[in-house]
Design an enzyme around this catalytic site. Sequence first.
Site, mmCIF file in Angstrom:
data_model
loop_
_atom_site.group_PDB
_atom_site.id
_atom_site.type_symbol
_atom_site.label_atom_id
_atom_site.label_comp_id
_atom_site.label_asym_id
_atom_site.label_seq_id
_atom_site.Cartn_x
_atom_site.Cartn_y
_atom_site.Cartn_z
ATOM 1 N N MET A 72 -5.753 8.953 2.003
ATOM 2 C CA MET A 72 -4.883 10.123 2.124
ATOM 3 C C MET A 72 -5.359 11.209 1.160
ATOM 4 S SD MET A 72 -1.138 8.842 3.170
ATOM 5 C CE MET A 72 -0.557 8.340 1.583
ATOM 6 N N HIS A 77 -9.983 9.301 -6.129
ATOM 7 C CA HIS A 77 -10.287 8.958 -7.522
ATOM 8 C C HIS A 77 -11.388 7.892 -7.496
ATOM 9 C CE1 HIS A 77 -7.842 5.464 -6.594
ATOM 10 N NE2 HIS A 77 -6.839 6.262 -6.265
ATOM 11 N N HIS A 107 -11.184 5.003 -5.008
ATOM 12 C CA HIS A 107 -11.718 5.310 -3.670
ATOM 13 C C HIS A 107 -13.243 5.317 -3.716
ATOM 14 C CE1 HIS A 107 -7.717 7.507 -3.320
ATOM 15 N NE2 HIS A 107 -7.691 6.716 -2.270
ATOM 16 N N GLY A 134 -8.025 -0.911 -0.365
ATOM 17 C CA GLY A 134 -7.823 -1.379 -1.739
ATOM 18 C C GLY A 134 -6.759 -2.469 -1.800
ATOM 19 N N GLU A 135 -6.978 -3.427 -2.696
ATOM 20 C CA GLU A 135 -5.977 -4.487 -2.899
ATOM 21 C C GLU A 135 -4.759 -3.973 -3.656
ATOM 22 O OE1 GLU A 135 -7.722 -7.815 -4.893
ATOM 23 O OE2 GLU A 135 -8.358 -8.731 -3.003
ATOM 24 N N SER A 147 -4.490 5.346 -8.935
ATOM 25 C CA SER A 147 -3.711 5.754 -7.768
ATOM 26 C C SER A 147 -3.715 7.268 -7.710
ATOM 27 C CB SER A 147 -2.267 5.254 -7.927
ATOM 28 O OG SER A 147 -1.417 5.940 -7.039
ATOM 29 N N SER A 148 -3.695 7.808 -6.491
ATOM 30 C CA SER A 148 -3.645 9.267 -6.340
ATOM 31 C C SER A 148 -2.378 9.818 -6.975
ATOM 32 C CB SER A 148 -3.673 9.645 -4.861
ATOM 33 O OG SER A 148 -4.832 9.135 -4.269
HETATM 34 O O1 PAF Z 1 -3.491 3.616 1.600
HETATM 35 C C1 PAF Z 1 -3.518 4.764 2.100
HETATM 36 O O2 PAF Z 1 -4.074 5.698 1.534
HETATM 37 C C2 PAF Z 1 -2.814 5.020 3.411
HETATM 38 O O3 PAF Z 1 -1.655 4.266 3.515
HETATM 39 C C3 PAF Z 1 -3.726 4.797 4.654
HETATM 40 C C4 PAF Z 1 -4.146 3.353 4.783
HETATM 41 C C5 PAF Z 1 -4.947 5.692 4.544
HETATM 42 C C6 PAF Z 1 -2.958 5.173 5.923
HETATM 43 O O4 PAF Z 1 -2.506 6.493 5.891
#
Ligand code: PAF
Length: 300
Positions: free
Chosen positions: A32, A36, A39, A152-153, A190-191
Site C-alpha cells: 500500500m 520502508h 518492503h 511480510g510475516e 511498518s508504514s
Molecule cells: O499488507 C498490505 O500492505 C495490504 O494489506 C495488501 C496485502 C497490499 C493488500 O492491500
Amino acid sequence: MVAVLHHSLAETSAACQNIRHQGLSIGFVPTMGALHDGHGSLIARAASENDVVVVSDFVNPLQFGDANDLARYPRDLDGDVALAGRAGATIVCAPQVSELYPTWPAPPATMVTVGPLAEIFEGASRPGHFDGVATVVTKLHNAVTPTRVYYGEKDFQQLAVIRQITADLWNPVEIIGCTTLREKDGLAMSSRNVRLSPAARIAARGLSKALSEAGRMFRHNRAVTGEALSAHMARTVLAGGDLVTLDYAVVVDASTFVEVSGPVDLSTARCLITAIVGGVRLLDNADLSFQLPDETSTSP
Ligand code: PAF
C-alpha cells in the site's frame, strides 16, 4: 536499477502477459505504498528469486472500515518508486481507485469473503477488513499472474488469509512469507510508524519487548501456559502508559489461530499482539524463540 512506473493495472497486466510469454518468472510484492526497508527486503528477495519484479502501490480503500484511518494513511509515490528501483523492482504499478473499483464508493458487486479465519483478531476488530484484502489481492494476482508473491510475516493473520484464498480459489502462485524487519530498538517496521509521536514511538517498544519476554519466560519454564504468557505480554505492552490501548495479546496455534490454553508447544505457538499507540494501530508477532538483541546476554 530504475523501476518503470505504471498508473494503470491494465498496463501492468499487459506487460506481465508479455513477460510470461517470454518464459520469464515474475516475483510480485503487493503493497500500500509508503515503502520502508521491510518492503525493500521483500523486493530484494523477489529480485533474487525471479527474472522480473512487480510492486503494486495501492492504498486499498476496501480494506479500511474507518474513513479517517484511510485519509491519514501515509503516501509517498516518488519515494516508493526510488526505493523499489534500488531494491530491484522492474515495474511499480500505482493504479487509480476508479480502475480497480469502477463503482466506488459503492463496493464492487463481487467480493471475496474468507470465512472464520477472517472473523477473529484483526477481523473481529476491523469487520470487513479481510474481505477487502482478499478481494484486492485476488484482483492483483489475476492481473499480474505472478510466479511467486512475497508478503511480510508482520501481518501474520493476513498472510494466513492470503494462503487460504489462493488455495481455496486454486490460484496457481507460490506464497512466500518473509521475516519481519525491525528498527534497532525492536519496533517492527511498518508504514504506520511515521505517524507515531516521539512519546508514542517510545511506548510502541512495548510490543516487541513483550514478544521477547514471552520467549524468555518460555526458555526459563518450558511448562509455562499460554494464559500466563498472554497475561505477561499484556502487562508489558500496557506498561507504555496512557498512550497505549491493548486490543489483544494472545498465544495461538500458528496454523489454526486457536488460542493456546495450558502448556505451549514451541514448534506451533505464535504470539500475536495488536495495540493502538498514540492513535496508531500497531501489530507485531513472533514465535517463542524470538529474542531482542539486547536481551541475549540476560537469557539463560
Ligand atoms: O499488507 C498490505 O500492505 C495490504 O494489506 C495488501 C496485502 C497490499 C493488500 O492491500
